[in-house]
Design an enzyme around this catalytic site. Structure first.
Site, mmCIF file in Angstrom:
data_model
loop_
_atom_site.group_PDB
_atom_site.id
_atom_site.type_symbol
_atom_site.label_atom_id
_atom_site.label_comp_id
_atom_site.label_asym_id
_atom_site.label_seq_id
_atom_site.Cartn_x
_atom_site.Cartn_y
_atom_site.Cartn_z
ATOM 1 C CD GLU A 1 -18.455 3.386 -28.668
ATOM 2 O OE1 GLU A 1 -18.320 3.613 -29.881
ATOM 3 O OE2 GLU A 1 -18.161 2.295 -28.136
ATOM 4 C CG ASP B 1 -18.267 5.047 -33.216
ATOM 5 O OD1 ASP B 1 -18.487 5.525 -34.345
ATOM 6 O OD2 ASP B 1 -18.006 3.850 -33.021
ATOM 7 C CD GLN C 1 -14.117 3.661 -31.567
ATOM 8 O OE1 GLN C 1 -15.331 3.601 -31.389
ATOM 9 N NE2 GLN C 1 -13.291 2.726 -31.149
ATOM 10 C CD GLU D 1 -15.654 0.247 -32.857
ATOM 11 O OE1 GLU D 1 -15.446 -0.553 -31.937
ATOM 12 O OE2 GLU D 1 -16.349 1.270 -32.727
#
Length: 254
Positions: free
Chosen positions: A138, A173, A199, A235
């Site tokens: 990530e 993300d 996310q 998240e």
């Protein structure tokens, strides 16, 4: 659209098994977590079976957090520690039926860090392949984690291609990508074959995804148009009781 509750940020006042139950009661389609290692895997698996939820992913340990570690995989000279953390995470994932493990790079930079990172990721992927487990990396923005080795989606894509393992994917993300790069939808369009999980959180405060500079109504519509059918990870930091922060989910589900 389906959603996964990230229990590293949501229901943190509860034990992990009870947080799983709370996520099920709130209508989430799946869950994910950060570092579950203080909880016996049998207790987590029981809660998953009770609720019918899948644990989408968990993180390998970060190292000595009190000493400033935030991952080990791209730290030259600490390969044994990194691989021990990876092997522990894979064993826990197998025990609870989880099919993704996020391996964090840590604070580093330069060619030696890149070489260590790629070698450790190859080890992780090869160890995970027999179980059908995906290894996730990530990009994390440099405001929240200054000096973190992996910071952009382009860098993650290059690492994935260099390692050359089919079970190495990117955790995309939207919060981190928007802060570092912007243009989230076009980046998703270009990178989706390399993405293993998506996310969301508000930008810039990482609150619930119904405010801030990203229009998640538009982003999630585009993700659906691109053919993504797996749960999107929530998240975010609820900034109060988690149950009071969930109004966004009904709005975006359709």
């Amino acid at each position: 659209m389906k959603f996964s509750a990230n229990l590293g940020f949501l229901w943190t006042d509860l034990t992990l098994p009870d947080a799983i139950r709370a996520a099920g009661a709130a209508g989430f389609d799946a869950v994910e977590c950060h570092w579950p290692y203080d909880v016996p895997p049998a207790d987590v698996r029981a809660a998953l079976e009770e609720t019918g939820l899948e644990m989408l992913g968990l993180n390998a340990r970060r190292g000595n957090v009190a000493a400033g570690d935030n991952g080990l995989t791209a730290i030259p000279g600490r390969e044994d520690e990194a691989r021990a953390a990876i092997d522990e995470a894979l064993a826990y994932a197998r025990a609870i039926g989880t099919l993704s493990v996020h391996v964090m790079s840590g604070f580093s930079g330069g060619p030696r860090a890149q070489a260590s990172y790629c070698e450790n990721l190859a080890h992780a992927c090869d160890a995970a392949a027999a179980e059908g487990i995906t290894i996730l990396i990530e990009p994390i923005n440099h405001y929240d984690a200054p000096g973190y080795f992996l910071s952009t989606s382009a860098q993650a894509a290059a690492i994935i291609r260099e390692v050359g393992r089919p079970n190495l994917k990117m955790m995309f993300d939207c919060y981190h990508v928007q802060i570092m790069e912007g243009d989230v939808c076009r980046r998703l369009e270009a990178l989706l074959p390399l993405v293993g999980h998506i996310q969301i959180a508000a930008v810039p405060d990482r609150g619930p995804p119904d405010r801030g500079e990203l229009d998640y109504g538009h982003v999630l519509d585009r993700i659906g148009q691109l053919g993504w059918t797996r749960p999107i990870g929530a998240e975010y930091r609820p900034q109060g009781p988690t149950g009071d922060s969930l109004g966004w989910m009904a709005r975006y589900r359709g």
